[in-house]
Design a protein around this motif. Structure first.
Motif, short mmCIF file in Angstrom:
data_model
loop_
_atom_site.label_atom_id
_atom_site.label_comp_id
_atom_site.label_asym_id
_atom_site.label_seq_id
_atom_site.Cartn_x
_atom_site.Cartn_y
_atom_site.Cartn_z
N TYR B 54 0.81 -1.35 0.15
CA TYR B 54 0.04 -0.04 -0.14
C TYR B 54 0.88 1.38 0.15
CZ TYR B 54 -4.34 -2.67 0.86
OH TYR B 54 -5.43 -3.51 0.97
N HIS B 58 -0.61 3.55 -2.52
CA HIS B 58 -1.54 4.63 -2.16
C HIS B 58 -0.29 5.54 -1.21
CE1 HIS B 58 -5.01 2.61 -3.02
NE2 HIS B 58 -4.41 1.46 -2.70
N ASN B 120 -3.17 6.21 3.70
CA ASN B 120 -4.00 6.73 2.54
C ASN B 120 -4.60 5.42 1.73
OD1 ASN B 120 -3.25 9.35 2.80
ND2 ASN B 120 -1.77 9.33 1.24
N ALA B 121 -4.53 4.24 2.63
CA ALA B 121 -5.18 2.93 2.03
C ALA B 121 -6.56 3.06 2.26
CB ALA B 121 -4.39 1.94 2.45
N PRO B 122 -7.40 2.42 1.27
CA PRO B 122 -8.63 2.40 1.44
C PRO B 122 -9.28 1.99 2.83
CG PRO B 122 -8.20 1.46 -0.68
CD PRO B 122 -7.16 1.55 -0.11
N HIS B 123 -10.25 2.55 3.43
CA HIS B 123 -10.86 1.73 4.70
C HIS B 123 -10.05 2.01 6.07
CE1 HIS B 123 -13.66 0.36 1.65
NE2 HIS B 123 -12.74 -0.38 1.31
N GLU B 124 -8.90 2.68 5.85
CA GLU B 124 -8.28 3.16 7.13
C GLU B 124 -8.74 4.08 7.78
OE1 GLU B 124 -5.88 1.14 8.36
OE2 GLU B 124 -5.72 -0.26 6.81
#
Lengths: 116, 167
Positions: B54, B58, B120-124
């Protein structure tokens, strides 16, 4: 109990309690991987640690600490070389390493050395 | 001459509980670092390899993303083992409160590395990582191992000034 013995006692209790994780699965409840092999080891070593604490015996505490450290090394070796003896994980290694350091350290407490 | 600090009643036990809880965080999360599957470097990336990737997919901090892409990922087995050992040792030392200030600093460093990978990864949820950093700052600032920990039992017998400061 003197402080180092009390510390060793509660480490023993923590070890016995950790066996409960043999019935848990996944997040968030499985804090430590416990298996049919590691759970009895945790209970036996924990009970002996509690006994050593009640007897206020630093040499016993050091011996149990060494046993935890050896058990931790076995788990680490399994992870490194891919064989399965305990089926523990790095969480099992971490817990037993901590308990081993804790008991070894408690046995070396100044309060224990004045007793020698 | 420094005044002795008198903690409110219950504060030492609370600090010990926070230290132990932080240790359990690292102990549990060391558990899913698995060398058996190359730490997740499989045809369908998962585990540590996925989350480390990631940092590239990201990016949070471009120099860190470059380091991950060109140094970490190509040598992932080594870095996987480093992460496993660092997190396991963090759990062990914080659990019993030994050299707690040193390991609090290590915890800050490890959390920063994680944050720079997944922030910046999704769902964090970014506050997870900010709070992780803050909890280690608290453990360092309060020398939490001195309360119901090995640092409290052993510190007075240590001659080494650096060891005393890190406890």
């Amino acid at each position: 109990m003197r402080p180092p013995d009390r510390f060793a006692f509660w480490l023993g209790v923590a070890s016995v309690v950790s066996a409960v994780f043999v019935i848990t699965r996944g997040d968030p409840w499985q804090l430590v991987k416990m298996t049919a092999v590691t759970a009895p080891v945790a209970v036996v070593l924990g009970l002996v640690a509690c006994l050593a604490a009640r007897r206020a015996d630093p040499s016993w505490q050091a011996a149990i600490g060494a046993a935890y450290l050896l058990a931790a090394l076995v788990v680490l070796a399994e992870l490194a070389f891919g064989f399965s003896l305990t089926d523990g994980s790095a969480s099992t290694f971490s817990l037993w390493l901590g308990l081993g350091l804790g008991l070894a350290g408690a046995s070396r407490s100044p309060a224990n050395r004045t007793k020698e | 001459m420094a005044e002795a600090v008198i903690l409110p009643r219950g504060a030492p036990a609370t600090l010990a509980a926070v230290r132990v809880a932080t240790a359990l965080l690292w102990i549990q999360n060391a558990g899913w670092k698995t060398p058996g599957d190359d730490f997740g470097r499989t045809s369908s990336p998962r585990g540590l390899f996925l989350f480390t990737g990631y940092a590239v997919d990201h990016p949070v901090f471009p120099p860190f993303a470059w380091l991950v892409e060109h140094v970490v990922l190509p040598n992932f087995l080594v870095f996987g083992w480093v992460v496993l050992l660092v997190e396991a040792l963090l759990g062990a030392f914080l659990l019993v409160g030994l050299a707690t200030r040193l390991w609090a600093l290590v915890g800050i460093g490890q959390t920063l590395a994680i944050t720079l990978s997944v922030l910046n990864a999704p769902h964090e949820w970014h506050w997870s990582y900010f709070l992780m950093i803050l909890i280690h700052v608290v453990l360092f600032a309060t020398a939490a191992g001195r309360y119901y920990g090995l640092d409290g039992l052993l510190r007075d017998s240590w001659q080494n000034r650096w060891l005393r400061r890190m406890s």
